[in-house]
Design an enzyme around this catalytic site. Structure first.
Site, short mmCIF file in Angstrom:
data_model
loop_
_atom_site.label_atom_id
_atom_site.label_comp_id
_atom_site.label_asym_id
_atom_site.label_seq_id
_atom_site.Cartn_x
_atom_site.Cartn_y
_atom_site.Cartn_z
CG HIS A 79 -1.61 -1.30 1.58
ND1 HIS A 79 -2.86 -1.35 0.81
CD2 HIS A 79 -1.37 -2.25 2.29
CE1 HIS A 79 -3.25 -2.63 1.24
NE2 HIS A 79 -2.62 -3.35 2.04
CB SER A 94 13.06 22.52 -15.51
OG SER A 94 12.40 23.64 -15.47
CE LYS A 134 11.72 19.56 -11.42
NZ LYS A 134 10.14 19.24 -11.88
CD GLU A 142 8.82 12.34 -15.66
OE1 GLU A 142 7.72 13.12 -15.84
OE2 GLU A 142 9.71 12.79 -15.76
#
Ligand code: ARG
Length: 468
Positions: free
Chosen positions: A161, A282, A288, A295
């Site tokens: 979980h 970024s 970043k 992704e």
């Protein structure tokens, strides 16, 4: 070559096709990918009809030489292929043959149909595609094993979980992903087997009317045997479904690995740092470093699963026999194959280039909450039924939480107020190392078991490489 000037059909028509419709029905923009298979099948078929007495030796030689010339030109001159207005890959080869050797070129279509041709070409493509995907899956498994070996003793919080559950080894986590990919190799094998029969000789639907040795033809093309039923041969696309299913499961496995990696790369987890090679920055936020490789791998899952559902939908309502709808089988499969193959290769690279933050993993694995089961198991070993042991430890944890303390630092006298079964040895049981060592069951996360698992995975991979 103006292919549309020499169509494969047209004798019974008064007017040429509408231009928009002609474009709409063409498959050459995508089925040119089958060109090398089409040429191979044409060679085999020319020899087969030669043996059946339908071509003279000289005609067969002429055709075979011309097929080689077409292949050589196609490989040198991509513009020749891409600029052709042929209807499909079968039309392209036939037109090129006729252009080179005149009407003898038309003889190669004796006793066959585009229906058995396309079914044969596409199966040959799938068989090679399976081999390529298999190699890429094996590379990814090898990368997972390498990282597991590098960090074989490092614990991490195992989660259910997405909550801290019990300590496990980081290597155990990596090998869990490897197991899924090992099963994918079996699914790929099954897809290859599903494409093991050769449809050639089925002709349009009823079987060719000429004396063709279908078994010899099948073997020559690398198939195991001819298909059993001519009508099924040109209708069925099960082999494509099986490959798409195998790709979909691979893509799903990749997506789950990607999801873990995106989470683990976040500053909240910070378990891994993606390699610069597999990250992007970024355009606005200078600090970043984004895990874009993962992704995109996660995002591309849709290509495989949508192709599977697309083809299921295409096939669902079709009457038996060849229907032109079947032309829609190829483009999505090509895309699913390309995307999944690329995703596998990128994933293998991203696993190899990531940095594993061992101190952070150890720190997270030291969370006392991960040891609650150990305390309960301690009481069970002293005779308390598990349900009561669970209750006792639950109370200890709750009380420590209320007091703002870590329950593992409570003194023994305090623990004994919850159960007299606690004694000095409990402190030893309450460590991540003890919890890991206790899980020495087959398939468990105990360090000795995980070292064995790494060795066994290596052996399995080496055996598969020999088979390939
Ligand atoms: N381009 C067609 C396909 O991909 C080839 C078969 C055409 N057959 C036919 N009967 N029109 O399916």
């Amino acid at each position: 070559m103006s292919a549309s000037g020499s169509k494969l059909w047209g004798g019974r028509f008064d007017r040429p096709p509408d231009e928009v419709f002609y474009e709409f029905q063409r498959s050459f923009p995508f089925d040119q990918r089958l060109l090398l298979y089409e040429l191979r099948v044409n060679r085999a078929w020319s020899r087969a009809i030669r043996k059946a007495g339908l071509l003279s030796e000289a005609e067969a030689d002429l055709i075979l030489t011309a097929l080689d010339q077409i292949q050589a030109r196609a490989q040198k001159d991509r513009g020749w292929v891409q600029g052709s207005d042929a209807e499909d890959v079968h039309h392209f080869v036939e037109s090129a043959l006729v252009e080179l050797i005149g009407p003898t070129g038309w003889k190669v279509h004796t006793g066959r149909s585009r229906n058995d041709l396309v079914a044969t070409d596409f199966r040959l493509f799938v068989r090679d595609a399976v081999a390529a995907t298999r190699g890429a899956v094996m590379q990814l498994i090898a990368a997972l094993i390498e990282q597991a070996d590098h960090h074989s003793g490092v614990p991490m919080p195992g989660m259910t979980h997405l909550q801290h559950a019990q300590p496990i080894l980081f290597a155990h986590f990596l090998l869990a992903h490897a197991e899924g990919f090992f099963r994918d190799l079996d699914r790929l094998e099954a897809a290859r087997d599903a494409a093991a029969e050769c449809p050639l000789g089925a002709a349009a639907l009823a079987g060719t009317a000429f004396g063709i040795d279908r078994a010899a033809l099948a073997h020559e093309l690398g198939f195991e045997r001819p298909t059993a039923n001519s009508l099924d041969s040109i209708s069925a696309r099960d082999f494509a479904l099986d490959y798409l299913y195998a790709l979909s499961v691979i893509a799903t496995h990749l997506s789950r690995l990607a999801e873990d990696m995106v989470l683990f790369a976040s500053s909240e987890f910070a378990f891994v740092t993606p390699g610069d090679e597999h990250s992007t920055g970024s355009s606005i936020m200078p600090q970043k470093k984004n895990p874009d490789a993962w992704e995109l791998i996660r995002g591309k899952t849709a290509s495989a699963s949508s192709a599977l559902f697309g083809l299921l939908t295409t096939l669902k309502g079709l009457p038996t026999g060849y229907q032109r709808d079947l032309q829609e089988d190829k483009e999505p499969l090509f895309a699913a194959h390309d995307q999944t193959l690329a995703a596998l290769t990128v994933a293998a690279g991203a696993i190899a280039s990531m940095q594993v933050n061992e101190p952070r993993l150890r720190e997270a694995a030291a969370d006392p909450a991960l040891l609650a089961t150990e305390a309960a198991d301690f009481l069970v070993r002293r005779g308390l039924p598990f349900r009561q042991a669970h209750e006792v430890v639950g109370k200890i944890v709750r009380e420590a939480e209320r007091a703002g303390q870590s329950w593992t630092s409570l003194p023994l006298e305090k623990l004994r107020t919850f159960s007299p079964l606690f004694d000095e040895s409990v402190q030893r049981a309450l460590s991540a190392d003890a919890a890991l060592a206790a899980r020495s069951v087959e398939g468990g996360t105990a360090p000795a078991r995980v070292r064995e698992a790494i060795a066994r995975c290596r052996e399995r991979l080496a055996d598969l490489e020999v088979d390939a």
